[in-house]
Design a protein around this motif. Sequence first.
Motif, PDB file in Angstrom:
ATOM      1  N   PRO A  10       0.813  -1.226   0.000  1.00  0.00           N
ATOM      2  CA  PRO A  10       0.000   0.000   0.000  1.00  0.00           C
ATOM      3  C   PRO A  10       0.844   1.272   0.000  1.00  0.00           C
ATOM      4  O   PRO A  10       0.506   2.250  -0.652  1.00  0.00           O
ATOM      5  N   LEU A  11       1.969   1.275   0.728  1.00  0.00           N
ATOM      6  CA  LEU A  11       2.826   2.448   0.767  1.00  0.00           C
ATOM      7  C   LEU A  11       3.477   2.698  -0.589  1.00  0.00           C
ATOM      8  O   LEU A  11       3.564   3.830  -1.057  1.00  0.00           O
ATOM      9  N   TYR A  12       3.932   1.628  -1.222  1.00  0.00           N
ATOM     10  CA  TYR A  12       4.526   1.737  -2.564  1.00  0.00           C
ATOM     11  C   TYR A  12       3.493   2.282  -3.549  1.00  0.00           C
ATOM     12  O   TYR A  12       3.791   3.153  -4.372  1.00  0.00           O
ATOM     13  N   ASN A  13       2.254   1.800  -3.464  1.00  0.00           N
ATOM     14  CA  ASN A  13       1.193   2.299  -4.348  1.00  0.00           C
ATOM     15  C   ASN A  13       0.907   3.774  -4.076  1.00  0.00           C
ATOM     16  O   ASN A  13       0.599   4.539  -4.994  1.00  0.00           O
ATOM     17  N   SER A  14       1.005   4.164  -2.821  1.00  0.00           N
ATOM     18  CA  SER A  14       0.759   5.558  -2.466  1.00  0.00           C
ATOM     19  C   SER A  14       1.807   6.474  -3.087  1.00  0.00           C
ATOM     20  O   SER A  14       1.476   7.537  -3.624  1.00  0.00           O
ATOM     21  N   GLY A  17       1.182   6.804  -6.718  1.00  0.00           N
ATOM     22  CA  GLY A  17       0.078   7.735  -6.940  1.00  0.00           C
ATOM     23  C   GLY A  17       0.500   9.189  -6.772  1.00  0.00           C
ATOM     24  O   GLY A  17       0.053  10.060  -7.515  1.00  0.00           O
ATOM     25  N   HIS A  18       1.383   9.454  -5.784  1.00  0.00           N
ATOM     26  CA  HIS A  18       1.877  10.810  -5.579  1.00  0.00           C
ATOM     27  C   HIS A  18       2.671  11.295  -6.797  1.00  0.00           C
ATOM     28  O   HIS A  18       2.556  12.458  -7.210  1.00  0.00           O
ATOM     29  N   PHE A  44       8.158  12.507   0.220  1.00  0.00           N
ATOM     30  CA  PHE A  44       6.986  11.690   0.536  1.00  0.00           C
ATOM     31  C   PHE A  44       7.092  11.001   1.893  1.00  0.00           C
ATOM     32  O   PHE A  44       6.198  10.242   2.268  1.00  0.00           O
ATOM     33  N   THR A  50      11.233   2.164  -1.069  1.00  0.00           N
ATOM     34  CA  THR A  50       9.833   2.294  -1.488  1.00  0.00           C
ATOM     35  C   THR A  50       9.730   3.193  -2.718  1.00  0.00           C
ATOM     36  O   THR A  50       9.009   2.888  -3.670  1.00  0.00           O
TER      37      THR A  50
END
Length: 245
Positions: A10-14, A17-18, A44, A50
Amino acid sequence: MNKRSGIDQPLYNSVRGHILAKLRAGEWQPGSKIPTEPELAKLFAVSVGTVRKAVEDLVSEKVLIRRARIGTTVATHEQHNQFSTFFNFLARESGDMQIEPKLLSFKKVLADSHLAKILGVREGDPLISIDNLRIINGHPTMYDQIWLPHKKFHKLTQKSFENRDGSIYSLYQSQFMMTIVRIHEQVEAIKAPDFVMRELNLKKSDPVLKISRYAYTYGDEIVEYRNRYVNSAFSLYQNEIGLKE
């Protein structure tokens, strides 16, 4: 918790997305260098690992490009062949494809219910309609019908379209900040419509490939819809999926 290469998914996807949000907002322009991985990690508030995974995925998707001794830059359509990275055709005969575009029509039309639904506009809203022929190795081979939302491309003129330097998608990117990052295509074999048969010099019995293409920019926003009719006697559609070593 799902993990991928030891990184919190989830953190990598965030982070991914950023980065896409920055690209969508135009903070990092096509062709420009983005901050280094340590700088992105600080921006980030995540680890360099990440950030690296997010950047690697965007490089594999050709949104970003790694350059030796330069760093990571935002991809441009000029960096691929002149008819863009989304040109999925090869000549039936071996050798290079010599491709010459020929504009058949450029006009403003009103969206019917079908086009309005596809392009996310209201029925009756203005669209730019373009009919474009591609002559491959001396043979008229592809007929493109292209529709664009007028509100996104209201400054596009016939002259700028005809005199573009590079691909159509390069024109969208350089003049309108509309970078095509994804396409969706549906392919079927059909009997050629009369207008296609005439321009591609086909007989009534000759089949053609009809490829309906939906082109998207950042944020999964549709930018262009087109129908492409292809005489497969001179050009073959190619699609490659999976690992290549």
